[in-house]
Design an enzyme around this catalytic site. Structure first.
Site, mmCIF file in Angstrom:
data_model
loop_
_atom_site.group_PDB
_atom_site.id
_atom_site.type_symbol
_atom_site.label_atom_id
_atom_site.label_comp_id
_atom_site.label_asym_id
_atom_site.label_seq_id
_atom_site.Cartn_x
_atom_site.Cartn_y
_atom_site.Cartn_z
ATOM 1 N N SER A 144 0.847 -1.188 0.000
ATOM 2 C CA SER A 144 0.000 0.000 0.000
ATOM 3 C C SER A 144 0.882 1.237 0.000
ATOM 4 O O SER A 144 1.983 1.223 0.563
ATOM 5 C CB SER A 144 -0.892 0.020 1.249
ATOM 6 N N TYR A 158 -1.311 -0.697 10.255
ATOM 7 C CA TYR A 158 -1.497 -1.221 8.896
ATOM 8 C C TYR A 158 -0.375 -0.723 7.980
ATOM 9 O O TYR A 158 0.209 -1.501 7.201
ATOM 10 C CB TYR A 158 -2.865 -0.768 8.388
HETATM 11 P P1 NAP Z 1 -11.434 -5.621 0.596
HETATM 12 O O1 NAP Z 1 -12.358 -5.048 -0.433
HETATM 13 O O2 NAP Z 1 -11.691 -5.317 2.040
HETATM 14 O O3 NAP Z 1 -11.364 -7.208 0.382
HETATM 15 C C1 NAP Z 1 -10.534 -7.941 1.224
HETATM 16 C C2 NAP Z 1 -10.454 -9.361 0.736
HETATM 17 O O4 NAP Z 1 -9.518 -10.069 1.568
HETATM 18 C C3 NAP Z 1 -11.758 -10.115 0.850
HETATM 19 O O5 NAP Z 1 -11.766 -11.068 -0.190
HETATM 20 C C4 NAP Z 1 -11.648 -10.787 2.216
HETATM 21 O O6 NAP Z 1 -12.440 -11.959 2.330
HETATM 22 C C5 NAP Z 1 -10.178 -11.135 2.225
HETATM 23 N N1 NAP Z 1 -9.555 -11.260 3.540
HETATM 24 C C6 NAP Z 1 -9.487 -10.335 4.528
HETATM 25 N N2 NAP Z 1 -8.792 -10.822 5.572
HETATM 26 C C7 NAP Z 1 -8.410 -12.080 5.232
HETATM 27 C C8 NAP Z 1 -7.704 -13.124 5.889
HETATM 28 N N3 NAP Z 1 -7.211 -12.979 7.130
HETATM 29 N N4 NAP Z 1 -7.536 -14.298 5.231
HETATM 30 C C9 NAP Z 1 -8.026 -14.461 3.993
HETATM 31 N N5 NAP Z 1 -8.697 -13.532 3.321
HETATM 32 C C10 NAP Z 1 -8.903 -12.359 3.946
HETATM 33 O O7 NAP Z 1 -9.913 -5.168 0.327
HETATM 34 P P2 NAP Z 1 -9.257 -4.426 -0.941
HETATM 35 O O8 NAP Z 1 -9.462 -2.972 -0.771
HETATM 36 O O9 NAP Z 1 -9.648 -5.091 -2.195
HETATM 37 O O10 NAP Z 1 -7.715 -4.694 -0.627
HETATM 38 C C11 NAP Z 1 -6.975 -5.740 -1.247
HETATM 39 C C12 NAP Z 1 -5.511 -5.532 -0.908
HETATM 40 O O11 NAP Z 1 -5.090 -4.249 -1.371
HETATM 41 C C13 NAP Z 1 -5.215 -5.559 0.596
HETATM 42 O O12 NAP Z 1 -3.976 -6.165 0.832
HETATM 43 C C14 NAP Z 1 -5.168 -4.088 0.946
HETATM 44 O O13 NAP Z 1 -4.400 -3.861 2.100
HETATM 45 C C15 NAP Z 1 -4.542 -3.516 -0.307
HETATM 46 N N6 NAP Z 1 -4.799 -2.077 -0.503
HETATM 47 C C16 NAP Z 1 -6.075 -1.592 -0.689
HETATM 48 C C17 NAP Z 1 -6.257 -0.220 -0.870
HETATM 49 C C18 NAP Z 1 -7.613 0.413 -1.090
HETATM 50 O O14 NAP Z 1 -7.714 1.657 -1.095
HETATM 51 N N7 NAP Z 1 -8.692 -0.349 -1.258
HETATM 52 C C19 NAP Z 1 -5.158 0.637 -0.861
HETATM 53 C C20 NAP Z 1 -3.893 0.106 -0.670
HETATM 54 C C21 NAP Z 1 -3.735 -1.253 -0.492
HETATM 55 P P3 NAP Z 1 -14.042 -11.895 2.701
HETATM 56 O O15 NAP Z 1 -14.744 -11.443 1.443
HETATM 57 O O16 NAP Z 1 -14.406 -13.280 3.089
HETATM 58 O O17 NAP Z 1 -14.174 -10.900 3.818
#
Ligand code: NAP
Length: 249
Positions: A144, A158
């Site tokens: 991130s 985080y």
């Molecule tokens: P999200 O919409 O909250 O989705 C999270 C996903 O991870 C879901 O499929 C969830 O499963 C799964 N998950 C969460 N905790 C888990 C665990 N302990 N074991 C297995 N699966 C788990 O997240 P996102 O925004 O797409 O983020 C994806 C990645 O990008 C993450 O690593 C996040 O830190 C990174 N990121 C996101 C952003 C942003 O702005 N969105 C920015 C920077 C980095 P369930 O559906 O079952 O809950």
């Protein structure tokens, strides 16, 4: 040729779901994991199958070693050897200052984001590395922009966890560079997904987008494009790279 196998952890929603769907369109057999939201995972699998692709959903908490071992064993037995990993599962908790955070929270955040990424990377290297009899592969860790911004007043824990993911990316890339495995990270900025609900601020991207040089949030699909390029043979000389996908932030 057989379709290569791509594992997307946390592929049920957000960036992971977009990566799984785009990956299937690019010819991968896709395995997604989910933590609790089975319905969302099944929707992604159905979307891929409706488009003529092959997909499998496995429940697994990436922070639990037994779950990760079962996940990789399931892939070995049902599909074959993976050559691509999107180490995407990640989470954050409610926005607060560091002086308000509990040890239990730090353990949850570090476990899911750091240990989870390490565990999946380890199991992937054991299958991909020529040192272990593998045929090579590529890993992309979802870090991130928080790792260099630090996320004050929101989630320094985080941000620090993603800093660890950055360091792991750099070190592991060098460790396996001669073993047919490339390791890179994508560092998204403000992306429209449900992760901001976990932070207690569903409208976080709208609130903060004025601070983005491009003056907008990003989409999960825009991040997925970067992940799939780094996983692809088009990125054959790219390893140990931290690629920002942030609209210039
Ligand atoms: P999200 O919409 O909250 O989705 C999270 C996903 O991870 C879901 O499929 C969830 O499963 C799964 N998950 C969460 N905790 C888990 C665990 N302990 N074991 C297995 N699966 C788990 O997240 P996102 O925004 O797409 O983020 C994806 C990645 O990008 C993450 O690593 C996040 O830190 C990174 N990121 C996101 C952003 C942003 O702005 N969105 C920015 C920077 C980095 P369930 O559906 O079952 O809950």
């Amino acid at each position: 040729m057989m379709h290569p196998i791509l594992l997307v952890t946390g592929g049920s929603r957000g960036i992971g779901a977009a990566t799984a769907i785009l990956g299937a369109a690019r010819g991968y057999q896709v395995v997604i994991t989910y933590l609790a939201n089975k319905a969302a995972a099944e929707t992604v699998v159905q979307t891929i199958q409706d488009a003529g692709g092959k997909a499998l959903a496995v429940q697994a908490d990436v922070g639990i070693e037994a779950d990760v071992l079962r996940l990789f064993k399931t892939i070995d037995l049902q599909l074959g050897t993976i050559t691509a990993l999107a180490n995407n599962a990640g989470m954050l908790e409610k926005q607060m200052r560091l002086d308000q955070m509990s040890v239990a929270r730090w353990q949850r955040v570090l476990n899911a984001n750091v240990i989870g990424s390490f565990l999946c990377a380890r199991e992937a290297v054991l299958r991909m590395s020529t040192r272990h009899g593998g045929k090579g592969g590529a890993i992309v860790n979802l870090s991130s922009a928080a790792s260099r911004i630090g996320s004050p007043n929101e989630f320094i824990d985080y941000a620090a966890a993603k800093g660890a993911v950055d360091s792991m990316t750099i070190g592991l890339a060098k460790e396996v560079a001669t073993e047919g495995v490339r390791v890179n990270a994508v560092r998204p900025g403000l992306i429209y997904t449900d992760i901001h609900v976990s932070a207690g601020e569903p409208g976080r991207v709208e609130r903060a987008k004025a601070g983005v040089p491009m003056q907008r949030g990003g989409t999960a699909e825009e991040v997925a494009e970067a992940v799939l390029w780094l996983l692809s043979d088009q990125a054959s000389y790219v390893t140990g790279t931290l690629m920002d996908v942030t609209g210039g932030r």
